[in-house]
Design a protein around this motif. Structure first.
Motif, short mmCIF file in Angstrom:
data_model
loop_
_atom_site.label_atom_id
_atom_site.label_comp_id
_atom_site.label_asym_id
_atom_site.label_seq_id
_atom_site.Cartn_x
_atom_site.Cartn_y
_atom_site.Cartn_z
N ASN A 101 0.86 -1.17 0.00
CA ASN A 101 0.00 0.00 0.00
C ASN A 101 0.90 1.23 0.00
OD1 ASN A 101 -1.54 2.25 0.96
ND2 ASN A 101 -3.10 0.82 1.64
N HIS A 102 0.89 1.96 -1.08
CA HIS A 102 1.80 3.11 -1.24
C HIS A 102 1.44 4.27 -0.32
CE1 HIS A 102 3.74 1.29 -4.75
NE2 HIS A 102 2.54 0.77 -4.98
N THR A 103 0.20 4.32 0.10
CA THR A 103 -0.20 5.37 1.04
C THR A 103 0.36 5.10 2.42
OG1 THR A 103 -2.24 5.70 -0.21
CG2 THR A 103 -2.19 6.58 2.02
N LYS A 104 0.32 3.84 2.85
CA LYS A 104 0.83 3.47 4.17
C LYS A 104 2.36 3.40 4.19
CE LYS A 104 -3.18 0.74 5.49
NZ LYS A 104 -3.67 -0.62 5.81
N PRO A 106 5.00 4.88 1.68
CA PRO A 106 5.42 5.56 0.46
C PRO A 106 6.87 5.30 0.06
CG PRO A 106 5.22 7.12 2.27
CD PRO A 106 4.70 5.81 2.77
#
Length: 153
Positions: A101-104, A106
């Protein structure tokens, strides 16, 4: 010469074969794909480096924006996921996505590929190298599921 065949005893055979085929399409392929994805997912999670203490991640625009992220140990490992992709799947082709998950997390790409200042610590590429093991696990799970379906027929 003439002969006749009584097909009355085969009533329902076509439906039974069709039902068996549908069960195979609906259940066996998804089980095999899930087992394959699990091998890759677990290996990626075991390969990902975990820092000893929290550290900051500075994004591409951090000099301009001043934004920085405090990354806790294990953040990237916890952000790795495995999910079925119904939009890319068909009745005979099943797709699972394995990524982070790139949001969690980066910083995942920088860990995987490295930067000009930090070496790469690949965790996805080595996991994908286990594709033969994943295929073996998928085949074994599909064989077990087929046996289960045959048993209930």
């Amino acid at each position: 010469m003439s002969f006749s065949i009584d097909l009355s005893q085969f009533t329902g055979l076509r439906e039974a074969v069709s039902k068996f085929g549908d069960a195979i399409k609906d259940e066996v392929a998804i089980e095999g794909a899930a087992s394959m994805a699990l091998v890759i997912y677990e290996d990626a999670r075991s390969n990902v480096p975990v820092s000893i203490k929290p550290h900051y991640f500075y994004g591409r625009n951090s000099k301009r924006t001043g934004v920085r992220y405090l990354i806790q140990p294990g953040t990237l490992k916890a952000a790795i996921y495995r999910v079925f992709s119904p939009e890319r799947s068909t009745p005979t082709y099943k797709l699972y996505r394995i990524s982070w998950n790139h949001t969690k997390a980066p910083h995942g790409a920088m860990v995987e590929f490295g930067t000009s200042r930090a070496p790469a610590h690949p965790f996805m590429q080595p996991a994908l190298a286990r594709m033969d093991d994943a295929i073996t696990a998928g085949n074994a799970r599909m064989a077990a599921k087929l046996a289960q379906i045959k048993g209930r027929s």
